[in-house]
Design an enzyme around this catalytic site. Sequence first.
Site, short mmCIF file in Angstrom:
data_model
loop_
_atom_site.label_atom_id
_atom_site.label_comp_id
_atom_site.label_asym_id
_atom_site.label_seq_id
_atom_site.Cartn_x
_atom_site.Cartn_y
_atom_site.Cartn_z
N TRP A 1 -10.26 -8.31 11.58
CA TRP A 1 -9.50 -7.76 10.50
C TRP A 1 -7.94 -7.84 10.89
O TRP A 1 -7.22 -8.34 10.13
CB TRP A 1 -10.09 -6.40 9.92
CG TRP A 1 -8.80 -5.71 9.09
CD1 TRP A 1 -8.52 -6.33 7.83
CD2 TRP A 1 -8.23 -4.75 9.35
NE1 TRP A 1 -7.33 -5.39 7.48
CE2 TRP A 1 -7.20 -4.66 8.23
CE3 TRP A 1 -8.16 -3.61 10.41
CZ2 TRP A 1 -6.26 -3.29 8.19
CZ3 TRP A 1 -7.32 -2.80 10.37
CH2 TRP A 1 -6.39 -2.56 9.59
N GLU B 1 -2.62 -0.54 -8.10
CA GLU B 1 -3.73 -0.70 -7.74
C GLU B 1 -4.67 0.66 -7.66
O GLU B 1 -5.56 0.62 -7.91
CB GLU B 1 -3.87 -1.52 -6.46
CG GLU B 1 -5.17 -1.68 -5.68
CD GLU B 1 -5.06 -2.31 -4.20
OE1 GLU B 1 -5.65 -3.43 -4.40
OE2 GLU B 1 -4.56 -1.91 -3.59
N ASN C 1 0.75 -1.17 -0.21
CA ASN C 1 -0.16 0.05 -0.08
C ASN C 1 0.78 1.09 0.15
O ASN C 1 0.29 2.28 -0.31
CB ASN C 1 -0.92 0.15 1.29
CG ASN C 1 -2.08 -1.02 0.97
OD1 ASN C 1 -2.21 -1.35 -0.24
ND2 ASN C 1 -3.01 -0.94 2.00
N ASP D 1 -7.35 -12.22 -4.65
CA ASP D 1 -7.04 -10.96 -3.71
C ASP D 1 -7.38 -11.80 -1.85
O ASP D 1 -6.45 -11.32 -1.16
CB ASP D 1 -7.97 -10.05 -3.90
CG ASP D 1 -7.95 -8.82 -2.81
OD1 ASP D 1 -6.93 -8.18 -2.74
OD2 ASP D 1 -8.97 -8.53 -2.34
N SER E 1 2.89 -2.23 5.16
CA SER E 1 3.87 -3.08 5.39
C SER E 1 5.15 -2.60 5.07
O SER E 1 5.94 -2.68 5.80
CB SER E 1 3.56 -4.44 4.54
OG SER E 1 3.41 -4.18 3.33
N HIS F 1 -1.77 1.98 9.97
CA HIS F 1 -2.67 1.95 8.80
C HIS F 1 -3.07 3.29 8.66
O HIS F 1 -2.48 4.53 8.82
CB HIS F 1 -3.51 1.08 9.18
CG HIS F 1 -4.46 0.51 8.00
ND1 HIS F 1 -5.61 1.31 7.23
CD2 HIS F 1 -4.49 -0.69 7.18
CE1 HIS F 1 -5.84 0.58 6.19
NE2 HIS F 1 -5.17 -0.62 6.16
N ARG G 1 -14.84 -3.18 5.71
CA ARG G 1 -14.46 -4.55 5.23
C ARG G 1 -15.63 -5.52 4.88
O ARG G 1 -16.76 -5.41 5.26
CB ARG G 1 -13.78 -5.48 6.55
CG ARG G 1 -12.33 -4.70 6.63
CD ARG G 1 -11.45 -4.85 5.34
NE ARG G 1 -9.92 -4.58 5.89
CZ ARG G 1 -9.50 -3.27 5.19
NH1 ARG G 1 -10.60 -2.42 4.41
NH2 ARG G 1 -8.47 -2.66 5.23
#
Length: 636
Positions: free
Chosen positions: A218, A125, A60, A341, A436, A378, A249
């Site tokens: 999650w 993405e 990400n 995914d 990450s 995040h 989610r």
Amino acid sequence: MVKTRVRYVDSDILIIGGGMAGTGAAWEARYWCRNCRIILAEKANINRSGAVAMGLSAINTYLGLRCKENTVEDYVKYVRGDLMGVVREDLVYDYARHVDSTVHLFDEWGLPIWPEPKTGCYVREGKWQIMIHGESYKAIVAEAARKAIGDENILNRVMVTHLLKSPTNPNRVVGALGFNANDGAIYVFRAKAVIMAAGGGSQIYRPRSQGEGLGRSWYPPWSSASSYGMMIEAGAVMTMMEARFVVPRFKDGYGPVGAYQLLLKTRISNVNGQDFWKPHLDEIRKLYSGKGKYVDLPITPTTLRVYAQRLEWMAGRGPSLMRTDETVKKGTESEAVAFEDFLDMTISQVGIWAGQNHEPSERPYEVITTEPYVMGSHATECGAWASGPEDLSPRVIDGLPNDRRYQYYWGYNRMTTLDGLFCAGDACGANPHKFSSGSFTEGRLAAKAAVLYLMDHSDERVEVDRQQVDSLTAKLIEPLERWEKGKNTVVTGPGYMHPIDPGKMYWKQGLFRLQKIMDEYAGGWSTMYITNEWMLNRALELIQFLKEDFIKYAVAQDWHELMRTWELWHRILTAEAVVRHMQFRKETRWPGYYVRADYPALDDDNWHVFVNSKYDAETGRWELWKVPVVHIIEFP
């Protein structure tokens, strides 16, 4: 009496936690210090630990600097906008300018990143995300860490529970205490520098999945806020603990929505197929636009998108639906992407679809918002207050004391307010959107600074206080001792619960109590993430009762339960920090994450600030204060 074996382990650098940040720290520390002894203690096993344990389908955070896809400045603007203006721009800029090099290392180590043949870059993405075949993502980076410091220096199944202070300097961290959850060996770590990388916190709030699905969340259920619990108890200054995170989610399996929205361009609608954002735009703009005009940014802040969905549910037009029936076509590449995914990172979602005879090409699927999580990597920023890099961080803030609690820089990048203690990943606050790759990068930054700290203090001898070690060891095993003394009074309980004894508190009983308190009073999902002053005061009162009961009555039947027991303690301390921060901030800045019903709007005039705190473990008292936000990038 519980018999224990105590093992002393000496090192130059101790890394607590073997997730992405911990593995990054291990690899980088070895690069700069070839002769150092580097120890990494991991509660699970480094090959499959941390938030990336099951894998990922995308990275990400990747700027694409060599392909001139983005700039560091634009990334800082994006992160600041997403967190409604309150971030440490020096810390964000720092990891952003280095994160691409981390991703290139992953590529060299064998991580399958989708190539873009026409440009020589990677398949995107979204603006900041690239696609990977990432089922073995964590195993690949763990291998790099193991090769760097040696398997003999990685202690798997060792849970660290407490930090150790110098007997001559109460602000100096000189090691840590923990135990092996398999054989019960007590570990006393002596270290010249410590890097905290143990992860954020799930299961602090009551999960949506309960009963037989209790462990389904999650953010990983084994992430027990130990980074925060240990640093809070040691007296480190914490920041932005009120910015706990709620994320949309796929229902029940918690499958992420990113690839569907960004790569497949799938929209989310209300139950009538209508847009969830436009009906509430005027209301959201009135309350939350702020001086940064956040509502009208090119990428709508995560918290506002989450809030708009919730308003639709409250208006009776829920649930939200991911319109896979419009973008996923049976027998095409889109269907392969849709399933891969989840197979890369959230296999449970595919299992649920199979059990429910669900075909994403034939019908939409429900999207819910999760229970809140306490994390810093995040789209949120809980964690320790840390020094920034020398070339970016403001040195003096006008009108504030020359004190680490208020300043942005005090000598070593990513060092907390405690000497010798560094932080990375979820542990390091006020710099979100690391994900990450950014967490691995921040581990590298912390390790490089830790090596510099070693060089500057090469003549310093590290000593631990034997009395402190003995006291903490007794405290550590006290739940086991309490069980041994009173086990004959226990009555067997139901299979899914612990035995029944009014004089004992088992970890799961304590966990359920904590989750009920946080869910019902501190903005959990059962109250639609809404709280107020009275509810927060009640939460603090009940948390205090829980702390007292833990100290008096917590029991563990074996070493595994002892691990769960200390996870509970870390969660309790973290929960208290969250509530006190939420109570202190008299505004609603992240309405998708929580709403202060008594202060329902954003207040940039008074609360465009960081909220910092410090806990005194001896007295149980908290101190909270504001720190100004210093912008280093012009905005917008």
